[in-house]
Write a protein that holds these residues in place. Structure first.
Motif, PDB file in Angstrom:
ATOM      1  N   GLY A  23       2.781   9.521  -1.473  1.00 11.39           N
ATOM      2  CA  GLY A  23       3.320   8.313  -2.270  1.00 11.39           C
ATOM      3  C   GLY A  23       1.813   7.314  -2.426  1.00 11.39           C
ATOM      4  N   GLN A  30      -3.534   5.656  -1.673  1.00 10.52           N
ATOM      5  CA  GLN A  30      -2.585   6.824  -1.431  1.00 10.52           C
ATOM      6  C   GLN A  30      -2.240   7.112  -0.111  1.00 10.52           C
ATOM      7  OE1 GLN A  30      -2.178   8.471  -4.732  1.00 10.52           O
ATOM      8  NE2 GLN A  30      -3.000   6.561  -5.229  1.00 10.52           N
ATOM      9  N   LYS A  46       3.030   8.446   7.856  1.00  6.88           N
ATOM     10  CA  LYS A  46       2.212   8.236   6.589  1.00  6.88           C
ATOM     11  C   LYS A  46       0.740   8.050   6.922  1.00  6.88           C
ATOM     12  CE  LYS A  46       2.924   3.201   6.072  1.00  6.88           C
ATOM     13  NZ  LYS A  46       3.384   2.043   5.499  1.00  6.88           N
ATOM     14  N   TRP A  78      10.159  17.277  -3.709  1.00 12.54           N
ATOM     15  CA  TRP A  78      11.112  16.097  -3.018  1.00 12.54           C
ATOM     16  C   TRP A  78      12.549  16.114  -3.748  1.00 12.54           C
ATOM     17  CZ3 TRP A  78       9.009  13.607   0.874  1.00 12.54           C
ATOM     18  CH2 TRP A  78       7.588  13.540   1.001  1.00 12.54           C
ATOM     19  N   ARG A 106      10.824  10.255   2.020  1.00 15.33           N
ATOM     20  CA  ARG A 106      10.053   9.158   1.290  1.00 15.33           C
ATOM     21  C   ARG A 106      11.082   8.392   0.446  1.00 15.33           C
ATOM     22  NH1 ARG A 106       6.343  11.637  -3.306  1.00 15.33           N
ATOM     23  NH2 ARG A 106       8.173  12.423  -4.930  1.00 15.33           N
ATOM     24  N   HIS A 108      11.127   4.454  -2.049  1.00 14.17           N
ATOM     25  CA  HIS A 108      10.470   3.169  -2.652  1.00 14.17           C
ATOM     26  C   HIS A 108      11.042   1.935  -1.827  1.00 14.17           C
ATOM     27  CE1 HIS A 108       8.962   5.116  -6.383  1.00 14.17           C
ATOM     28  NE2 HIS A 108      10.099   5.892  -6.218  1.00 14.17           N
ATOM     29  N   SER A 112       6.159   0.132  -3.105  1.00 10.08           N
ATOM     30  CA  SER A 112       5.429   1.179  -2.391  1.00 10.08           C
ATOM     31  C   SER A 112       6.389   2.523  -2.553  1.00 10.08           C
ATOM     32  CB  SER A 112       4.975   1.101  -1.157  1.00 10.08           C
ATOM     33  OG  SER A 112       6.094   1.132  -0.314  1.00 10.08           O
ATOM     34  N   LEU A 113       5.767   3.784  -2.488  1.00 14.90           N
ATOM     35  CA  LEU A 113       6.620   5.102  -2.261  1.00 14.90           C
ATOM     36  C   LEU A 113       6.064   5.163  -0.903  1.00 14.90           C
ATOM     37  CD1 LEU A 113       8.368   7.342  -3.230  1.00 14.90           C
ATOM     38  CD2 LEU A 113       6.413   8.350  -4.560  1.00 14.90           C
ATOM     39  N   THR A 114       6.830   5.138  -0.010  1.00 17.32           N
ATOM     40  CA  THR A 114       6.111   5.396   1.456  1.00 17.32           C
ATOM     41  C   THR A 114       6.722   6.536   2.113  1.00 17.32           C
ATOM     42  OG1 THR A 114       5.840   2.994   1.599  1.00 17.32           O
ATOM     43  CG2 THR A 114       6.126   4.176   3.645  1.00 17.32           C
ATOM     44  N   TYR A 139      16.957   8.500   0.094  1.00 15.69           N
ATOM     45  CA  TYR A 139      15.649   8.627   0.287  1.00 15.69           C
ATOM     46  C   TYR A 139      15.418   9.979  -0.388  1.00 15.69           C
ATOM     47  CZ  TYR A 139      18.113  10.886   4.228  1.00 15.69           C
ATOM     48  OH  TYR A 139      18.928  11.749   4.889  1.00 15.69           O
TER      49      TYR A 139
END
Length: 146
Positions: A23, A30, A46, A78, A106, A108, A112-114, A139
């Motif tokens: 993400g 990144q 992460k 994903w 993961r 949003h 962010s996309l975490t 998720y």
């Protein structure tokens, strides 16, 4: 050859070119998929090479870790999920000290996309974010491509 493998690294050590992208942080850095050992658990992490750090969500907090592993190879998808559901082929990213599998997910959050940990018995994904452990009932979960 294995479909994927974990590579030991340290915060200032860089990451392999085959590391799995997970993400993008709110500041544009990144994020890659990793895991770290913390307080008896292997926890999905992460990894942010641009900040030379990795984070795990644990005990309500975002914990910075210096030693961790990164997930390598690119044979993954994903898959949308939620509520603790674990689809077939989900990638185990760690285990709690009492043996419960933790999976890689993961979501949003605030631009962010975490990456974080899917904790099946809690029914949520936890992400490490802004010093806290943030739960999300919706998720994406990482699965091995058939």
């Amino acid at each position: 050859m294995a479909a994927y493998y974990w590579v030991d690294t340290v915060a200032r050590g860089g990451i392999p070119s085959t590391a799995l992208h997970g993400g993008v942080d709110i500041d544009g850095h990144q994020i890659y998929v990793g895991r770290a050992f913390h307080d008896g658990d292997w926890i999905p992490a992460k990894v942010i090479p641009g900040k030379q750090v990795a984070y795990v969500a644990y005990g309500g907090d975002e914990i910075a870790v210096d030693h961790f592993q990164v997930l390598c190879e690119q044979r993954f998808d994903w898959v949308p999920s939620g509520g603790g559901h674990i689809p077939p082929g989900a990638v185990e990213g760690g285990r709690t000290s009492d043996g419960e599998p933790l999976y890689i997910g993961r979501t949003h959050h605030e631009g962010s996309l975490t990456v974080g940990k899917v904790h099946p018995s809690h029914g949520v994904l936890y992400i490490p974010f802004d010093g806290k452990e943030i739960p999300s009932p919706h998720y994406e979960i990482l699965v091995l491509r058939p």
